[in-house]
Design a protein around this motif. Structure first.
Motif, PDB file in Angstrom:
ATOM      1  N   VAL A  90      47.431  99.562  74.207  1.00  0.00           N
ATOM      2  CA  VAL A  90      47.314 101.014  74.319  1.00  0.00           C
ATOM      3  C   VAL A  90      47.081 101.417  75.770  1.00  0.00           C
ATOM      4  O   VAL A  90      47.723 102.335  76.279  1.00  0.00           O
ATOM      5  N   TRP A  91      46.172 100.718  76.455  1.00  0.00           N
ATOM      6  CA  TRP A  91      45.910 101.042  77.867  1.00  0.00           C
ATOM      7  C   TRP A  91      47.146 100.813  78.721  1.00  0.00           C
ATOM      8  O   TRP A  91      47.475 101.621  79.588  1.00  0.00           O
ATOM      9  N   VAL A  92      47.819  99.691  78.496  1.00  0.00           N
ATOM     10  CA  VAL A  92      49.033  99.394  79.268  1.00  0.00           C
ATOM     11  C   VAL A  92      50.032 100.522  79.090  1.00  0.00           C
ATOM     12  O   VAL A  92      50.529 101.098  80.065  1.00  0.00           O
ATOM     13  N   ARG A  93      50.331 100.865  77.844  1.00  0.00           N
ATOM     14  CA  ARG A  93      51.324 101.902  77.548  1.00  0.00           C
ATOM     15  C   ARG A  93      50.924 103.246  78.149  1.00  0.00           C
ATOM     16  O   ARG A  93      51.725 103.914  78.806  1.00  0.00           O
ATOM     17  N   GLU A  94      49.681 103.653  77.940  1.00  0.00           N
ATOM     18  CA  GLU A  94      49.227 104.960  78.417  1.00  0.00           C
ATOM     19  C   GLU A  94      49.206 105.036  79.946  1.00  0.00           C
ATOM     20  O   GLU A  94      49.587 106.064  80.521  1.00  0.00           O
ATOM     21  N   LEU A  95      48.769 103.995  80.602  1.00  0.00           N
ATOM     22  CA  LEU A  95      48.717 104.016  82.068  1.00  0.00           C
ATOM     23  C   LEU A  95      50.119 104.008  82.677  1.00  0.00           C
ATOM     24  O   LEU A  95      50.371 104.710  83.661  1.00  0.00           O
ATOM     25  N   LEU A  96      51.023 103.247  82.107  1.00  0.00           N
ATOM     26  CA  LEU A  96      52.392 103.240  82.632  1.00  0.00           C
ATOM     27  C   LEU A  96      53.041 104.601  82.405  1.00  0.00           C
ATOM     28  O   LEU A  96      53.743 105.113  83.278  1.00  0.00           O
ATOM     29  N   ALA A  97      52.789 105.201  81.261  1.00  0.00           N
ATOM     30  CA  ALA A  97      53.318 106.538  80.995  1.00  0.00           C
ATOM     31  C   ALA A  97      52.700 107.579  81.925  1.00  0.00           C
ATOM     32  O   ALA A  97      53.345 108.567  82.272  1.00  0.00           O
ATOM     33  N   ALA A  98      51.461 107.345  82.368  1.00  0.00           N
ATOM     34  CA  ALA A  98      50.769 108.278  83.278  1.00  0.00           C
ATOM     35  C   ALA A  98      51.308 108.195  84.701  1.00  0.00           C
ATOM     36  O   ALA A  98      51.050 109.089  85.509  1.00  0.00           O
ATOM     37  N   GLY A  99      52.050 107.133  85.017  1.00  0.00           N
ATOM     38  CA  GLY A  99      52.641 107.039  86.349  1.00  0.00           C
ATOM     39  C   GLY A  99      52.289 105.799  87.138  1.00  0.00           C
ATOM     40  O   GLY A  99      52.677 105.668  88.301  1.00  0.00           O
ATOM     41  N   VAL A 100      51.583 104.861  86.531  1.00  0.00           N
ATOM     42  CA  VAL A 100      51.282 103.597  87.206  1.00  0.00           C
ATOM     43  C   VAL A 100      52.592 102.833  87.387  1.00  0.00           C
ATOM     44  O   VAL A 100      53.390 102.738  86.452  1.00  0.00           O
ATOM     45  N   ARG A 101      52.840 102.304  88.590  1.00  0.00           N
ATOM     46  CA  ARG A 101      54.093 101.588  88.868  1.00  0.00           C
ATOM     47  C   ARG A 101      53.938 100.077  88.742  1.00  0.00           C
ATOM     48  O   ARG A 101      54.923  99.362  88.628  1.00  0.00           O
ATOM     49  N   GLY A 102      52.689  99.606  88.791  1.00  0.00           N
ATOM     50  CA  GLY A 102      52.446  98.179  88.664  1.00  0.00           C
ATOM     51  C   GLY A 102      51.207  97.926  87.836  1.00  0.00           C
ATOM     52  O   GLY A 102      50.277  98.726  87.841  1.00  0.00           O
ATOM     53  N   TYR A 103      51.227  96.825  87.106  1.00  0.00           N
ATOM     54  CA  TYR A 103      50.089  96.470  86.253  1.00  0.00           C
ATOM     55  C   TYR A 103      49.982  94.955  86.286  1.00  0.00           C
ATOM     56  O   TYR A 103      50.863  94.252  85.791  1.00  0.00           O
ATOM     57  N   VAL A 104      48.903  94.463  86.897  1.00  0.00           N
ATOM     58  CA  VAL A 104      48.709  93.032  87.074  1.00  0.00           C
ATOM     59  C   VAL A 104      47.402  92.626  86.408  1.00  0.00           C
ATOM     60  O   VAL A 104      46.363  93.241  86.658  1.00  0.00           O
ATOM     61  N   LEU A 105      47.474  91.597  85.592  1.00  0.00           N
ATOM     62  CA  LEU A 105      46.275  91.067  84.951  1.00  0.00           C
ATOM     63  C   LEU A 105      45.635  90.025  85.859  1.00  0.00           C
ATOM     64  O   LEU A 105      46.326  89.155  86.393  1.00  0.00           O
ATOM     65  N   LYS A 106      44.344  90.114  86.008  1.00  0.00           N
ATOM     66  CA  LYS A 106      43.625  89.161  86.855  1.00  0.00           C
ATOM     67  C   LYS A 106      43.762  87.742  86.322  1.00  0.00           C
ATOM     68  O   LYS A 106      43.688  86.786  87.089  1.00  0.00           O
ATOM     69  N   SER A 107      43.984  87.603  85.027  1.00  0.00           N
ATOM     70  CA  SER A 107      44.094  86.281  84.414  1.00  0.00           C
ATOM     71  C   SER A 107      45.455  85.627  84.633  1.00  0.00           C
ATOM     72  O   SER A 107      45.604  84.428  84.423  1.00  0.00           O
ATOM     73  N   ASP A 108      46.451  86.384  85.039  1.00  0.00           N
ATOM     74  CA  ASP A 108      47.787  85.824  85.269  1.00  0.00           C
ATOM     75  C   ASP A 108      47.891  85.261  86.679  1.00  0.00           C
ATOM     76  O   ASP A 108      47.306  85.780  87.614  1.00  0.00           O
ATOM     77  N   ASP A 109      48.669  84.203  86.813  1.00  0.00           N
ATOM     78  CA  ASP A 109      48.883  83.621  88.137  1.00  0.00           C
ATOM     79  C   ASP A 109      49.475  84.629  89.109  1.00  0.00           C
ATOM     80  O   ASP A 109      49.331  84.496  90.308  1.00  0.00           O
TER      81      ASP A 109
END
Length: 177
Positions: A90-109
């Motif tokens: 839900v957060w991913v979807r809502e933030l990307l729809a709000a205009g976020v251009r990048g989304y990086v998880l701290k747990s991913d390499d």
């Protein structure tokens, strides 16, 4: 061209590591930092960044979706890259729809490639870590903010194809991909 970056991160050691990593690149300048998302608008007004790296700390009444929407209205040229541990669909979807251009998880390499993410969102491109791509691809409905072509490109990226290969497959220039 120098990319001006503001970083909002609530963990002091993580903030220090992110700033050190970014400042190791000649084309990136960290112009300001803050410890809480509630400082987002003040930080942008005072430092005039091109890109904001935003950790999703929810304490103190900070609501990131509204904050990003408001930022995109008042400062449309400022790009936002979320750098967080929160992988909720839900957060991913809502933030990307709000205009976020990048989304990086701290747990991913991929979190070790933040400078690349900063450059990508500064160019107006999207930049997602693998965990976020899995969330987006789990449901076409969750990816409604993407055009059909963007969704197809993202699907091919998730399969590991390079930009050149994707471009050939879809008849697009590598830069467009």
């Amino acid at each position: 061209m120098l990319i001006r970056v503001a970083v909002i991160e609530d963990h002091p050691l993580m903030l220090q590591a992110v700033v050190r990593d970014l400042e190791a690149h000649e084309d990136i300048e960290v112009v300001g930092t803050a410890a809480h998302g509630a400082e987002l608008h003040r930080l942008v007004r005072e430092t005039f960044p091109d890109v904001v790296i935003l950790d999703l700390g929810f304490a103190g009444g900070f609501e990131p979706v509204s904050a990003v929407k408001a930022l995109r209205q008042t400062h449309p040229s400022v790009q936002v890259l979320v750098f967080t541990a929160y992988n909720n669909a839900v957060w991913v979807r809502e933030l990307l729809a709000a205009g976020v251009r990048g989304y990086v998880l701290k747990s991913d390499d991929l979190s070790l490639r933040l400078p690349e993410g900063v450059r990508a969102v500064h160019r107006g491109e999207r930049f997602y870590s693998p965990g976020v791509m899995e969330r987006i691809l789990s449901s076409r409905e969750d990816a409604a903010f993407l055009s059909d072509q963007e969704f197809t490109v993202l699907h091919l990226m998730a399969r590991g194809l390079s930009n050149v290969c994707i471009g050939r497959e879809l008849g697009l220039a590598e830069g467009t991909v």
